[in-house]
Design an enzyme around this catalytic site. Structure first.
Site, PDB file in Angstrom:
ATOM      1  N   HIS A 123      -7.696 -29.534  -5.551  1.00 19.69           N
ATOM      2  CA  HIS A 123      -9.164 -29.681  -5.755  1.00 19.69           C
ATOM      3  C   HIS A 123      -9.276 -31.124  -6.355  1.00 19.69           C
ATOM      4  O   HIS A 123     -10.250 -31.645  -6.015  1.00 19.69           O
ATOM      5  CB  HIS A 123      -9.706 -28.529  -6.583  1.00 19.69           C
ATOM      6  N   SER A 177      -2.078 -23.914  -4.289  1.00 26.26           N
ATOM      7  CA  SER A 177      -2.885 -23.142  -3.646  1.00 26.26           C
ATOM      8  C   SER A 177      -3.269 -22.227  -4.965  1.00 26.26           C
ATOM      9  O   SER A 177      -2.347 -21.990  -5.625  1.00 26.26           O
ATOM     10  CB  SER A 177      -2.448 -22.302  -2.685  1.00 26.26           C
ATOM     11  N   ARG A 207      -3.506 -19.207  -4.670  1.00 29.63           N
ATOM     12  CA  ARG A 207      -2.838 -18.114  -4.568  1.00 29.63           C
ATOM     13  C   ARG A 207      -1.329 -18.084  -4.783  1.00 29.63           C
ATOM     14  O   ARG A 207      -0.540 -17.331  -4.877  1.00 29.63           O
ATOM     15  CB  ARG A 207      -3.075 -17.678  -3.092  1.00 29.63           C
TER      16      ARG A 207
HETATM   17  P1  AMP Z   1     -10.522 -23.390  -1.856  1.00 30.26           P
HETATM   18  O1  AMP Z   1     -10.899 -23.352  -3.326  1.00 30.26           O
HETATM   19  O2  AMP Z   1      -9.244 -22.815  -1.532  1.00 30.26           O
HETATM   20  O3  AMP Z   1     -11.682 -22.909  -0.998  1.00 30.26           O
HETATM   21  O4  AMP Z   1     -10.383 -24.889  -1.587  1.00 30.26           O
HETATM   22  C1  AMP Z   1     -11.270 -25.958  -1.608  1.00 30.26           C
HETATM   23  C2  AMP Z   1     -11.031 -27.256  -1.147  1.00 30.26           C
HETATM   24  O5  AMP Z   1      -9.713 -27.618  -1.792  1.00 30.26           O
HETATM   25  C3  AMP Z   1     -10.668 -27.100   0.369  1.00 30.26           C
HETATM   26  O6  AMP Z   1     -11.193 -28.125   1.110  1.00 30.26           O
HETATM   27  C4  AMP Z   1      -9.152 -26.720   0.452  1.00 30.26           C
HETATM   28  O7  AMP Z   1      -8.588 -27.467   1.802  1.00 30.26           O
HETATM   29  C5  AMP Z   1      -8.924 -27.963  -0.529  1.00 30.26           C
HETATM   30  N1  AMP Z   1      -7.386 -27.816  -1.006  1.00 30.26           N
HETATM   31  C6  AMP Z   1      -6.858 -26.589  -1.520  1.00 30.26           C
HETATM   32  N2  AMP Z   1      -5.442 -26.651  -1.692  1.00 30.26           N
HETATM   33  C7  AMP Z   1      -5.136 -28.099  -1.565  1.00 30.26           C
HETATM   34  C8  AMP Z   1      -4.086 -28.640  -1.717  1.00 30.26           C
HETATM   35  N3  AMP Z   1      -3.130 -28.506  -2.169  1.00 30.26           N
HETATM   36  N4  AMP Z   1      -4.271 -30.306  -1.412  1.00 30.26           N
HETATM   37  C9  AMP Z   1      -5.514 -30.735  -1.015  1.00 30.26           C
HETATM   38  N5  AMP Z   1      -6.439 -29.953  -0.919  1.00 30.26           N
HETATM   39  C10 AMP Z   1      -6.603 -28.853  -1.313  1.00 30.26           C
END
Ligand code: AMP
Length: 285
Positions: free
Chosen positions: A37, A185, A187
């Site tokens: 993020h 992630s 998760r």
């Molecule tokens: P989320 O909080 O999981 O909804 O993710 C928010 C944003 O962060 C989304 O655009 C995801 O694709 C991005 N994101 C999540 N994990 C990664 C990662 N390992 N590398 C780059 N971007 C990420």
């Protein structure tokens, strides 16, 4: 750094920044922020004058038996991370602010949402497209930054922006990984140490696919078969899908002629992980 929870204040601040001629960059997230993020926030800071990060665990993108309730929430920690990076504003609305009781409007992006993750998560992309459209209307950014980690989500957002003529540039940042290769992630915290160790097979398998393509293999079935075998060596891996698809429309690709997306979803215990790589056939091959 301001934290805004209601729509009126957010819209007022964005309108003021726009009137001052500022470029607004936006990074939508569900919080529990990690380096992946933060890399997107840095991209937004490089490309805009005023960076808004939203933190909203969006209930409509979780299916009835998915992990909405146990999804990690670390608000204090997220605030410190964003403050030290230099983000300008956090938009953290409550669920009732985004979805009042009589809420009834959804954005459905057809076709592109049906394969890959859409097969096992039938309401997921409807929830994603809906919340992102709403956040775009509230934050009114010039540029929004998404991660290549969620490749299908990125394609869905690009399609929605194109189809609905939204005047927003979509920028994508590369996948950020742990030192052992596991894609970051929120998760990953659910994995126990053995599941985490075994999950590193995903990145090794994606790298093998790149090597195969470099060595001249371009038939998707051949690449997918090899990746299946490699991942199945991990006793805890439960493969949901491994597919090679067109980068923009997510249609299956039989033979890679230029570039294609190799995307996979694999469970380790109760944790479902996704990862991907863009396979490129170098010119002259
Ligand atoms: P989320 O909080 O999981 O909804 O993710 C928010 C944003 O962060 C989304 O655009 C995801 O694709 C991005 N994101 C999540 N994990 C990664 C990662 N390992 N590398 C780059 N971007 C990420």
């Amino acid at each position: 750094m301001e934290v805004i929870k209601n729509i009126e204040d957010m819209r007022r601040i964005s309108a003021e920044k726009r009137a001052e001629g500022k470029i607004i960059g936006f990074v939508p997230t569900m919080g529990a922020l990690h380096e992946g993020h933060l890399s997107l926030v840095r991209r937004a800071l490089d490309r805009s004058d005023f960076v808004v990060v939203s933190i909203f665990v969006n209930p409509t993108q979780f299916g009835p038996h998915e992990d909405f309730n146990k999804y990690p929430r670390n608000h204090e920690d997220d605030m410190h991370k964003l403050e030290s990076l230099g983000a300008h504003l956090i938009f953290a609305p409550g669920s009732n602010t985004i979805y009042p009781e009589d809420y009834s409007t959804y954005v459905i992006v057809e076709g592109i949402t049906e394969g890959l993750c859409g097969r096992s998560r039938p309401v997921h992309f409807r929830g994603v497209a809906t919340v992102v459209a709403k956040l775009f209307n509230i934050v009114m950014p010039h540029i929004a930054v998404f991660g290549q980690k969620d490749a299908q989500q990125l394609a869905v957002i690009r399609r929605m922006v194109r189809d609905l003529n939204m005047d927003i540039e979509i920028d994508a940042g590369p996948i950020i990984r742990e030192p052992d290769g596991l894609a970051m992630s929120s998760r990953n915290n659910f994995l126990n140490p053995e599941e985490h160790r075994q999950a590193t097979v995903l990145y090794r398998a994606l790298c093998s696919a790149e090597e195969l393509v470099k060595s001249g293999v371009t038939r998707s079935v051949d690449i997918i078969k090899k990746i299946h075998e490699e991942i199945n060596v991990s006793s805890l891996a439960r493969i949901e899908y491994i597919e090679i698809v067109h980068v923009e429309n997510m249609n299956p690709v039989e033979n890679i002629s230029n570039r294609a997306l190799l995307a996979l979803a694999v469970r380790f215990g109760s944790t479902r992980l996704i990862d991907n790589v863009i396979l490129k056939v170098s010119e002259g091959d």
